[in-house]
Structures are given as C-alpha cells and as structure tokens.
Scaffold this active site. Structure first.
Site, short mmCIF file in Angstrom:
data_model
loop_
_atom_site.label_atom_id
_atom_site.label_comp_id
_atom_site.label_asym_id
_atom_site.label_seq_id
_atom_site.Cartn_x
_atom_site.Cartn_y
_atom_site.Cartn_z
N ASP A 202 4.64 10.88 2.17
CA ASP A 202 4.36 12.06 4.25
C ASP A 202 5.95 11.39 5.07
O ASP A 202 6.71 11.93 6.28
CB ASP A 202 3.49 11.93 4.41
CG ASP A 202 2.17 12.85 3.94
OD1 ASP A 202 2.52 13.50 2.87
OD2 ASP A 202 1.14 12.41 4.18
N GLY B 218 -2.44 0.64 4.81
CA GLY B 218 -3.08 1.90 6.04
C GLY B 218 -1.34 2.63 5.96
O GLY B 218 -0.70 2.61 4.96
N ASP C 224 0.53 -1.21 0.22
CA ASP C 224 0.28 0.22 0.42
C ASP C 224 0.66 1.18 -0.05
O ASP C 224 1.91 1.57 1.26
CB ASP C 224 -1.24 -0.47 1.04
CG ASP C 224 -2.14 1.15 1.16
OD1 ASP C 224 -1.54 2.43 0.12
OD2 ASP C 224 -2.72 0.88 2.15
#
Length: 308
Positions: A255, A290, A249
């Site tokens: 970030d 996630g 993912d």
C-alpha cells in the site's frame, strides 16, 4: 502540487500481534506484543499519498462502533477529504487481525464489515468530486461491482484509474477491469488473474503481457524485495531495481508503494520516475513496525533517499 487523487476503497482497524512463531492448529501460545492502528488497503494508500503532500479524497464506509470515530479522525488529521466517508448503522467497521513474525513477514485476516456495503450508488453520489480528480485508486476489499462501476466511470469521464487487485478473488471478472489505466498486482495476485504460474521474473513478464493482450493499458507487478516490473503495450518490460534495507515489518508495504506511486505520478505523469520513488518509499516503510505509522512524511522520506 498538481493533481488530485481519490480512493474508492476500504478502511480497517489493524489488530497487530507480534509473535515468535505462528501457533499450530489447536495450539495456544503467548505472544510478546500487541498494537492497534488504522489500516485497510484503501485507507493505507490514502494515508501514504497524503503523508507525501498529495491532495487526497476518500470514498469509503465505516461502521457505527467504537472504531469509526478514530478512523474518520485519522483521515482528517492527515488532511484527507472525508466528505464521502459514510457511517453504516448496525454494522461493524472493518477489522484486520495481523500476525507478524520475527523475520518481518506477516499473515493477515480481514473482516470487511461496513466496507462490504460500499456500493456503486456511493460512487455516483461522489461523482461531481470524482470528476475533479486526476487518478482514482481501487482495491478489492470492497464489493467487486463497485470496483467495476468505478473503472467504467473513470473510462467514461476520461479519468485515469488504478486497480490494486488485492486480495484477488477467484471470481474476479478481468474483462471489467481492462479499462483501468494501471493494474498493480503482486506475484500471487498476478497468477490468480492471469491463470498462469508466476515463479520467476520471466513468468511475471509473460503473465503481465497476457493481461496487456486482453486490453489492460499498463501492468505494474510488485515484487517485494526484488523491486517492481513495468509492462505496457508499447515498450519492453522495465525492471525497477529494489532498495536493500533490513526489514522490521512488511505489513502495508504494498500500500505504501501504491500510495506513493500515485502521489508522484499525478505530479508529472512520469511512470518510471514515480515507480523509482515508490520502490524507495515502500522499502523505507518496512524499516519500522506497523502499517500507517511506518509511512514517512515528505521530510523524513527525503532524508531516507539522501542516505541511499
């Protein structure tokens, strides 16, 4: 650890749907799995830096809905200074519906909610604490005027700043972010800001150099699976090699890169060394599903680095 990091930025609630494929226009399909978690580019970068042991302060806005308490608790549990996390009455918190395909690639919508009310006045209220920081991070999920004000604040007080121009709007005034110490776009954002096509590594270097010519001190281009590119006014372009992993993912990888870069940079001001670590940290993050929950602690990241 030496150095303190402030994030003047967004927080979101991630609403993550894992789907076998994206629906066509007007089509309804069944998706196999749904998760909810804390996100937002500002919060993600703060959590990544804090997970790696950085001293982090957050300047942001939350709504007065059911998501706000969880967002604040998430910051506090991670050891982040929440003195300047403020609630906005009558406003929703920011949300980000995220759709993840089997390849790990994702599509994201954002609703700014309370983030849209983070103002220059909020930065001024945090001024004394911000002056104690070594690096201030910003993203563009908050009003542009607040980003411009914070960049100017950093320049005035001799505080290094990093602007992650994501998402890059068409009305971004690049002249107002030129005093930032670091500009960290991905290839799409770089094309928008520079007005140049970015379809190759050579294109990315040319576009980044055009920003250096305008006054930006250092441009770091994130290249996903191709690593990163470092360009400043003094040296040749430096390509930071990627780390090969099997993606699960990719949500939040950019970030993770920026938060970890900030953590390692404030430790010793070695940009290249910090970028080497950031590429590894971002690669490690995409091996798990996630966003924030995929960000490794110091101990787990050390194990990952030892395995390479």
């Amino acid at each position: 650890m030496a150095g303190k990091i402030a994030i003047v930025g967004s927080n979101m609630v991630d609403l993550i749907t894992y789907t076998d494929r994206m629906p066509l226009h007007g089509e309804t399909i069944e998706a196999p799995r749904f998760e909810m978690g804390c996100g937002g580019k500002g919060a993600n970068q703060a959590i990544a830096a804090a997970r790696l042991g950085a001293d982090v302060m957050m300047v942001t806005k939350v709504g007065d809905d059911i998501f706000a308490d969880n967002t604040i608790r998430n910051f506090e549990t991670s050891g982040i200074d929440t003195r300047f996390v403020e609630r906005v009455p009558g406003t929703s918190s920011g949300v980000a519906p995220i759709f993840v395909e089997p390849s790990g690639e994702n599509s994201i919508l954002i609703v700014k909610g309370a983030n849209a009310q983070l103002s220059p006045a909020d930065v001024d209220r945090a001024a004394d604490a911000l002056r104690e920081c070594d690096l201030i991070l910003m993203q563009l999920e908050i009003p542009l005027e607040t980003v411009y004000h914070t960049v100017a604040f950093g320049a005035e007080h001799g505080i290094e700043t990093l602007v992650n121009p994501a998402p890059a709007p068409a009305d971004l005034d690049s002249s107002k972010i030129e005093k930032a110490t670091f500009l960290v776009p991905n290839q799409t954002e770089l094309a928008t800001i520079s007005g140049m096509a970015v379809n190759s590594l050579a294109d990315a270097e040319a576009a980044a150099r055009s920003l250096i010519a305008r006054g930006v001190k250092t441009v770091i281009v994130t290249l996903g699976g191709d690593g990163a590119l470092l360009i400043n006014g003094n040296d040749d372009a430096v390509h930071i090699d990627p780390v090969s992993v099997k993606p699960v993912d990719t949500t939040g990888a950019g970030d993770a890169f920026i938060g970890s870069f900030a953590r390692y940079y404030v430790e010793n001001r070695d940009v290249k060394a910090a970028l080497d670590m950031a590429v590894r940290y971002a690669a490690d993050s995409i091996t798990r599903p996630g966003t924030q929950k995929s960000y490794a602690t110091v101990q787990d990241f050390e194990k990952f680095c030892q395995s390479l």
